[in-house]
Write an enzyme that holds these catalytic residues in place. Structure first.
Site, PDB file in Angstrom:
ATOM      1  N   GLY A 129     -60.360   2.869  52.348  1.00 19.91           N
ATOM      2  CA  GLY A 129     -59.954   2.073  52.997  1.00 19.91           C
ATOM      3  C   GLY A 129     -60.176  -0.032  53.508  1.00 19.91           C
ATOM      4  N   GLY A 131     -59.508  -2.412  56.457  1.00 15.96           N
ATOM      5  CA  GLY A 131     -59.280  -3.164  57.356  1.00 15.96           C
ATOM      6  C   GLY A 131     -59.676  -4.397  58.249  1.00 15.96           C
ATOM      7  N   GLY A 134     -63.032  -2.786  59.911  1.00 10.74           N
ATOM      8  CA  GLY A 134     -64.660  -2.144  58.657  1.00 10.74           C
ATOM      9  C   GLY A 134     -63.737  -1.580  57.555  1.00 10.74           C
ATOM     10  CB  VAL A 136     -62.439   3.964  56.271  1.00 14.47           C
ATOM     11  CG1 VAL A 136     -62.467   5.591  56.823  1.00 14.47           C
ATOM     12  CG2 VAL A 136     -62.041   3.250  58.121  1.00 14.47           C
ATOM     13  CG  ASP A 249     -51.605  -0.235  64.460  1.00 13.47           C
ATOM     14  OD1 ASP A 249     -50.312  -0.403  64.335  1.00 13.47           O
ATOM     15  OD2 ASP A 249     -52.105  -0.362  63.498  1.00 13.47           O
TER      16      ASP A 249
END
Length: 397
Positions: A129, A131, A134, A136, A249
């Site tokens: 993924g 974000g 950065g 991953v 988060d």
């Protein structure tokens, strides 16, 4: 990047507000706003506009203010990126924008997300993924002889000394967190073209994935299962909060669920790192279903000023996550009319959970209501919350 707002006209004329870290905050007359302009200017709304400072730059969003927000004499209708020398007008107050940027040096390795990065010592398997901070990847670590998750820091962050110093400090702290429900941070490598984090790879599905699968099947997550997942999450947070560390988060997408001996086992991912830029979601609040993102789980005080929150913001997020697991909804619906999402969250009340699910015990409803209180002092700490949930699950947490 350093951003400075200088009041050029109005009661605060000559005053400067300067920011050199990524954040988001509300500007207006409300007592809780960090960037509070004159109470004497009645043309200024309590929640007038939002400033967001993130890796992509500095942006402004009008919060459905009564008399609008203007940039260089033009009404702000959508998210607008600010530039050096821009003039902001809100009510009778005028502000001049000054932005000092650091430009990324030339080409940076691995910056094309469509290409598989070549990182010495790792065999990259697939992208997991992307974000704000950065990208991953799942990778095999040759030295550890195990699977890991690699987070390559976004190039725009890598050239920011303040950000790199902060992530180094956070990484040092989080490498010392040893708790079974926290995905480990194994290493932080800086002296390379694009810095990266080496994290524990957790297989399984996220709580968001479970929620989506259940909804697709036309079903609901059983109360005992939802509460069991949350108790494990709180077990990790109680440990982290005792060590003085917040996540910032918590949401279903950051809870990984694997199966251990036939039972759910939760690990929190992106601990302490994801929340640096979670507030970038605030600038897109008018989009359909935006509240299902990070903003849907964010404590009201975190929306007002992302820099001034404590562990009780994590508790609110856990409560909102439990609400979502039980109902498939976030506690607040998107506002209508001239009410901004932030105004609704700071001064309104969550939708009664019984509206979406009638089989929730009344005592559990009361507990969730308490955790979702607008006042952080009304919320229990993580361990108290975990213990209070015990009657509704067979899980030990």
């Amino acid at each position: 990047m350093r951003v400075t707002f200088t009041v050029t006209k109005g009661t605060n004329e000559g005053t400067e507000f300067s920011f050199d870290q990524y954040a988001s905050f509300v500007v207006g007359r409300h007592r809780e706003t960090q960037f509070r302009l004159s109470l004497e200017d009645r043309t200024l709304s309590r929640f007038h506009f939002l400033i967001e400072i993130n890796p992509q730059g500095c942006a402004i969003v009008d919060l459905k203010s009564k008399n609008y927000t203007f940039i260089n004499s033009k009404i702000v209708k959508d998210r607008v990126l600010l530039n050096e020398g821009d003039e902001i007008k809100a009510g009778k107050t005028h502000l001049r924008v000054s932005i000092e940027k650091r430009e990324a040096p030339g080409e940076v390795a691995y910056r094309d997300d469509h290409l598989t990065p070549d990182i010495p010592g790792f065999r990259v398997i697939r992208k997991l993924g992307t974000g704000t901070t950065g990208t991953v990847y799942q990778a095999f670590d040759e030295s550890r002889r195990s699977m890991v998750a690699l987070k390559l820091i976004a190039p725009k962050l890598a050239v920011e000394p303040l950000w790199m110093k902060r992530i180094e400090r956070e990484a040092t702290i989080h490498r010392q967190l040893a708790q079974r429900h926290i995905a480990s941070l194994l290493d932080f490598v800086q002296n390379v073209p694009q810095p990266y984090l080496v994290m524990e790879y957790v297989s399984g599905k996220t709580a968001l994935g479970l929620l989506q699968e259940t909804a697709t099947a036309g079903d609901r997550i059983p109360i005992a299962r939802a509460v069991g997942l949350i108790r494990q999450t709180l077990d990790a947070l109680a440990y982290a909060h005792h060590a003085g560390v917040m996540h910032r988060d918590i949401k279903p997408a950051n809870l990984m669920i694997s199966e251990v001996e036939g039972r759910d086992f939760v690990k929190i991912i992106d601990f302490g790192l994801a929340g640096f830029f979670v507030t970038s979601d605030l600038s897109r609040l008018t989009q359909t279903n935006m509240l299902m993102g990070s903003v849907g789980y964010m404590a009201p005080e975190q929306m007002i000023d992302s820099a001034k929150v404590n562990s009780k913001a994590d508790i609110y997020a856990v409560g909102a996550t439990l609400y979502a697991l039980l109902t498939g909804m976030t506690p607040y619906a998107l506002p209508t009319g001239k009410t901004s999402c932030i105004e609704m969250r700071v001064e309104g009340s969550p939708q009664p959970i019984e509206r979406f699910r009638q089989d929730i015990p009344q005592e559990l409803v009361f507990l969730i209501d308490r955790v979702l209180s607008r006042n952080p002092n009304d919320r229990p700490d993580a361990r108290t919350f975990q213990d209070a949930l015990a009657p509704w699950t067979n899980s030990s947490g």
